[in-house]
Write a protein that holds these residues in place. Structure first.
Motif, short mmCIF file in Angstrom:
data_model
loop_
_atom_site.label_atom_id
_atom_site.label_comp_id
_atom_site.label_asym_id
_atom_site.label_seq_id
_atom_site.Cartn_x
_atom_site.Cartn_y
_atom_site.Cartn_z
N ARG A 399 0.73 -1.16 -0.04
CA ARG A 399 -0.02 -0.08 0.01
C ARG A 399 0.99 1.24 -0.04
NH1 ARG A 399 -3.75 1.61 4.93
NH2 ARG A 399 -3.65 3.80 4.41
N SER A 400 1.91 1.25 0.84
CA SER A 400 2.53 2.40 0.84
C SER A 400 3.76 2.64 -0.27
CB SER A 400 3.43 2.46 2.18
OG SER A 400 4.33 1.17 2.35
N LEU A 401 3.95 1.51 -0.97
CA LEU A 401 4.64 1.68 -2.06
C LEU A 401 3.95 2.08 -3.13
CD1 LEU A 401 7.13 -1.70 -1.76
CD2 LEU A 401 7.62 0.84 -1.41
N LEU A 402 2.91 1.48 -3.20
CA LEU A 402 1.68 2.04 -4.21
C LEU A 402 1.59 3.47 -4.03
CD1 LEU A 402 -0.28 0.91 -6.41
CD2 LEU A 402 -1.96 0.65 -4.55
N ALA A 403 1.44 3.96 -2.75
CA ALA A 403 1.21 5.32 -2.40
C ALA A 403 2.49 6.11 -3.14
CB ALA A 403 0.78 5.64 -1.11
N LEU A 404 3.55 5.53 -2.91
CA LEU A 404 4.78 6.15 -3.36
C LEU A 404 4.73 6.07 -4.86
CD1 LEU A 404 7.82 7.02 -2.66
CD2 LEU A 404 8.54 4.66 -2.58
N SER A 405 4.30 5.29 -5.45
CA SER A 405 4.43 5.20 -6.93
C SER A 405 3.23 6.30 -7.39
CB SER A 405 4.18 3.95 -7.49
OG SER A 405 2.83 3.51 -7.28
N SER A 406 2.09 6.33 -6.71
CA SER A 406 0.99 7.55 -7.21
C SER A 406 1.92 8.86 -7.07
CB SER A 406 -0.20 7.26 -6.16
OG SER A 406 -0.57 5.98 -6.27
N CYS A 407 2.69 9.13 -6.10
CA CYS A 407 2.95 10.19 -5.81
C CYS A 407 4.20 10.46 -6.85
CB CYS A 407 4.09 10.47 -4.32
SG CYS A 407 2.76 10.42 -3.20
N ILE A 408 4.98 9.56 -7.19
CA ILE A 408 5.96 9.75 -8.38
C ILE A 408 5.37 9.83 -9.54
CG2 ILE A 408 7.62 8.39 -9.68
CD1 ILE A 408 8.38 6.85 -7.35
N ASN A 409 4.04 9.42 -9.84
CA ASN A 409 3.24 9.65 -11.03
C ASN A 409 3.05 11.13 -10.99
OD1 ASN A 409 3.20 7.76 -12.87
ND2 ASN A 409 1.61 6.63 -11.88
N ALA A 410 2.29 11.42 -10.00
CA ALA A 410 1.53 12.84 -9.68
C ALA A 410 3.02 13.92 -10.01
CB ALA A 410 0.90 12.95 -8.43
N LEU A 411 3.95 13.91 -9.46
CA LEU A 411 5.16 14.64 -9.51
C LEU A 411 5.60 14.70 -10.89
CD1 LEU A 411 6.97 13.61 -6.10
CD2 LEU A 411 6.27 15.72 -6.66
N VAL A 412 5.67 13.61 -11.58
CA VAL A 412 6.30 13.57 -13.11
C VAL A 412 5.23 14.25 -13.83
CG1 VAL A 412 6.67 12.14 -14.88
CG2 VAL A 412 7.56 11.28 -12.69
N GLU A 413 3.97 14.05 -13.66
CA GLU A 413 2.87 14.74 -14.52
C GLU A 413 2.82 16.18 -14.21
OE1 GLU A 413 -0.32 12.01 -14.20
OE2 GLU A 413 1.09 10.48 -15.12
N GLY A 414 3.58 16.56 -13.11
CA GLY A 414 3.35 18.07 -12.85
C GLY A 414 2.12 18.45 -12.22
N LYS A 415 1.64 17.30 -11.47
CA LYS A 415 -0.01 17.69 -10.95
C LYS A 415 0.14 18.49 -9.76
CE LYS A 415 -2.41 13.71 -12.46
NZ LYS A 415 -3.13 12.46 -12.35
N LYS A 416 -0.75 19.29 -9.48
CA LYS A 416 -0.81 20.30 -8.15
C LYS A 416 -0.64 19.61 -6.96
CE LYS A 416 -1.75 25.09 -10.00
NZ LYS A 416 -2.99 25.73 -10.10
N HIS A 417 -1.73 18.62 -7.17
CA HIS A 417 -1.92 17.79 -5.77
C HIS A 417 -1.25 16.60 -5.88
CE1 HIS A 417 -4.21 15.81 -2.69
NE2 HIS A 417 -4.37 15.01 -3.32
N ILE A 418 -0.39 16.40 -4.89
CA ILE A 418 0.32 15.10 -4.83
C ILE A 418 -0.20 14.48 -3.45
CG2 ILE A 418 2.78 14.23 -4.52
CD1 ILE A 418 2.39 16.19 -6.95
N PRO A 419 -0.70 13.05 -3.76
CA PRO A 419 -1.26 12.27 -2.67
C PRO A 419 -0.27 11.87 -1.44
CG PRO A 419 -0.92 10.82 -4.75
CD PRO A 419 -0.39 12.32 -5.21
N TYR A 420 0.41 12.59 -1.01
CA TYR A 420 1.36 12.16 0.08
C TYR A 420 0.33 11.47 1.08
CZ TYR A 420 4.95 15.19 -2.12
OH TYR A 420 5.76 15.67 -3.11
#
Ligand code: ATP
Length: 719
Positions: A399-420
């Protein structure tokens, strides 16, 4: 050939010619692509030669470094040169065309490594080529391939990963023996990273390439993070902690840090504080003083683990002892791939505070924070019993690694909201991923073809992480400026002092007046009531003094109760009079207090006015140095991380700081996880309880001098 057929063929030929004519760019594009690839390869070759002239002895000649798809395949075939990279000629057809097709699917080149290897040093042009002019920097991504394990070799595992030129990673997918349709098909994927370490790389090399520069920045007051990422058994703990003979990044970084601190001890005063925590099953625990789970709180500085112990460390040995203690408390579990698999994410944080004075005697305080993170590995398990503790652990890790990957995705895509906020781990890594921090990610991979899926996932996410941009890393600095005063200021201060003196005299006079008034009132009251009134001084004196005076007086005192007149009415009258007098005294005292207060307020106001006047005058004039008086002004350049003055060795710091969060939808799945069937529910234990494993290079956690004692005791815990 029949005419019709011949004409058809001619027509086809004509058509293709016409097509070529109508689309003249087609051929050009292909040529361009080939040339670009060739150019990239030559650039890399020349770079590796330039950086490592010794490499010539071991590596192929420059012309051989040109990109050739067969390189990987050839190297696979050369079993004698690289026994780990097993390549079975009988099963694979070495179909270059196929390989060619898949080659370059992931060849998006990273920027020239001479440039990207430099960490962000703030304004740091003078510190070297700061690779981005945009104010931010990219996460540095490294890949480390571990050697094939004994068990894996016995199981008949084949090596599916090859590292070339210290940068390129080739991942080969071997086809299934029973998959007759694809039997002759070979799929090779290519990835490029800032640096890639083959299985022969030493711990020191890994440390100096990944963390050396970063540590320099930390000592200068910047933040740095190193995290290891990968599947279970891929070598994360080995890389971070290592063994007694081959200490890992954590140990080498601490040693290096103290060496740097010693070097700089002449310029200022350094203090090193240490904390070590783990995230296990979505709870944060203090590894240095285990107790109740810690709560993550968000404050102005970001996410903090409230109540986390911070130890002041004075030497490397001390830190080693603390690390050892922390690792004994860390949760481990034997898994299919690893006897001592870490089931928690561990974060070692070192805060270095540096205080010095500049030429103007201003106090400069810099605080750098280094976070060393050993993530738990996920396991692609053969899950059957979903209710075991292991499966819960695995689910939480994933779950936490998945959350990490979601954050990586959001950061890469330059999203404003990062699901930390999706997990504790991402909350704690907020600074490292999206904050002002030099961040290094080491992706650990296994060479075994049985771990192909995990390796592919790791490489995929590492490749994504290359695109994450972090904010420019500034120095956390606080300057306390000592402002020297000029003659005018000195004069003003003297005036102010004089004023103060006068006010004090006035106050004393007022007090005197009040006392006189008090005395008079008391005297009047006594004259009206009693023929022998008690003296004012006796009333004003404290009880002890009063008794002393009473001793001298005859026994028939007004207060003694033995009155000189026997009539009870007279006595009552006298008593009433005394009470009245006492009340009057009280009222007078209150009045006196009120006047004092008023006076104090008045004085304060006057002082403030004078101070304002002083400040305005001061700002008008440029201060001159070397005069008698000084005042202190505090300028905070950036104190986001400044820990409080720590006198004691152990500080429970509620404001201990880690990084922080938000929420969102995951873009795509990260680990294709099924959960393991744990043999027993009761076998969860900490590293201190893990029995020693017979290995060539035993984990540091197993070393008697470093971590676990060689005991086989087990703690039975039930959830
Ligand atoms: N570079 C290396 N050289 C030699 N041995 C290694 C190397 N990397 C890993 N190993 C060995 O591989 C085994 C597994 O490594 P390690 O425990 O570090 O994996 P891990 O990724 O931390 O696993 P987990 O996530 O389950 O904790 C250990 O026995 C370790 O000694």
């Amino acid at each position: 050939m029949p005419v019709s057929t011949r004409s058809k063929a001619m027509m086809n030929h004509e058509q293709s010619r016409r097509q070529e004519y109508t689309n003249p760019h087609q051929g050009l594009k292909e040529k361009m692509r080939a040339l670009t690839l060739l150019y990239e390869q030559q650039k890399r070759a020349s770079f590796s030669l330039r950086n490592n002239p010794n490499h010539l002895h071991h590596s192929p000649k420059p012309q051989d470094l040109r990109f050739k798809p067969h390189d990987v395949l050839d190297s696979c075939k050369k079993g004698d040169k690289d026994p780990n990279f097993a390549y079975d000629e009988t099963k694979e057809n070495n179909n270059v065309a196929d390989a060619d097709r898949v080659f370059g699917t992931n060849t998006a080149p990273v920027k020239s490594s001479t440039v990207i290897r430099k960490l962000s040093m703030g304004n740091g042009a003078e510190k070297g080529e700061n690779f981005e002019a945009c104010g931010g920097s990219r996460i540095m991504v490294f890949v480390r391939l571990r050697p094939m394990g004994k068990k894996e070799r016995e199981n008949g595992s084949r090596c599916c990963v090859k590292v070339l030129n210290r940068r390129d990673v080739y991942l080969t997918e071997f086809t299934n023996d029973n998959d007759y349709l694809r039997l002759k098909r070979l799929r090779v994927r290519h990835f490029t990273f800032d640096s890639s370490f083959p299985e022969t790389t030493t711990q020191r090399e890994v440390y100096s390439t990944t963390t050396g520069d970063l540590l320099e920045a930390v000592v200068e007051g910047r933040n740095g993070s190193v995290f290891c990422y990968g599947a279970t058994g891929a070598g994360k703990t080995y890389t971070m902690l290592g063994t007694m003979e081959n200490p890992g990044v954590m140990v080498l970084a601490i040693k290096d840090l103290f060496a740097k601190v010693r070097e700089r001890s002449l310029d200022g005063n350094h203090t090193v504080h240490l904390s070590y925590l783990e995230v296990y099953n979505e709870t944060v625990r203090d590894l240095l003083s285990p107790g109740r789970p810690l709560i993550l709180r968000e404050d102005k500085q970001g996410i903090v683990a409230a109540g986390l112990t911070q130890y002041r460390a004075y030497s490397t040995d001390e830190v080693m002892a603390l690390l050892q203690r922390g690792n004994q408390n860390r949760t481990t579990e034997p898994t299919r791939c690893n006897e001592t698999s870490s089931r928690s994410h561990a974060i070692l944080q070192v805060v270095v505070e540096y205080k010095t004075r500049d030429g103007s005697m201003n106090i400069i305080s810099r605080v750098g924070k280094l976070s060393l993170i050993d993530l738990a590995g996920s396991e692609r398990a053969i899950a059957t019993d979903q209710r075991t503790l292991r499966s819960l652990e695995g689910a939480n890790i994933n779950r936490s690694l998945l959350a990490l990957s979601s954050c990586i995705n959001a950061l890469v895509e330059g999203k404003k909201h990062i699901p930390y906020r999706n997990s504790k781990l991402t909350q704690l890594l907020k600074d490292s991923l999206g904050g002002s921090c030099n961040t290094v990610m080491i992706a650990n991979i296994s060479p075994s073809n049985h771990s192909f899926g995990e390796t592919q996932n790791t490489l995929h996410w590492a490749d994504r992480a290359k695109e994450i941009r972090v904010k420019g890393c500034e120095v956390n600095e606080e300057v306390v400026v000592q402002v020297s005063e000029g003659p005018d200021q000195a004069k003003l201060v003297l005036e102010l002092q004089e004023e103060n003196r006068e006010l004090r005299v006035k106050l004393a006079e007022q007090q005197q007046k009040v006392s006189t008034l008090e005395a008079e009132t008391l005297a009047d009251a006594n004259n009206n009531i009693s023929p022998t009134p008690p003296s004012i001084s006796s009333l004003m004196t404290p009880p002890s003094a009063l008794t002393a005076q009473q001793k001298k007086k005859p026994r028939h005192s007004l207060l003694s109760g033995t009155c000189f007149t026997p009539e009870s009415s007279k006595r009552r009258k006298a008593e009433d009079a005394v009470k009245e007098l006492q009340l009057t005294v009280k009222a007078l005292k209150m009045e006196m207090e009120r006047m004092k207060r008023e006076h104090a307020v008045q004085m304060k106001k006057q002082k403030e006015e004078l101070m304002k006047e002083l400040c305005s005058k001061k700002s008008e004039k440029t201060p001159e140095r070397g005069k008698e008086t000084t005042t202190t002004r505090r300028i905070v350049t950036r104190g986001s991380l400044r820990p409080k003055e720590r006198e004691k060795e152990l500080i429970k710091s509620p404001s201990h700081r880690f990084a922080s969060p938000a929420a969102a939808a995951k873009k795509r799945s990260f680990w294709d996880i099924t959960v393991a069937n744990s043999p027993s529910l009761d076998r969860r234990k900490t590293r201190s309880h893990v029995p020693p494993v017979n290995q060539e290079a035993p984990s540091m956690l197993l070393q008697p001098g470093f971590a676990r004692p060689r005991t086989t005791t087990t703690t039975h815990m039930r959830h």
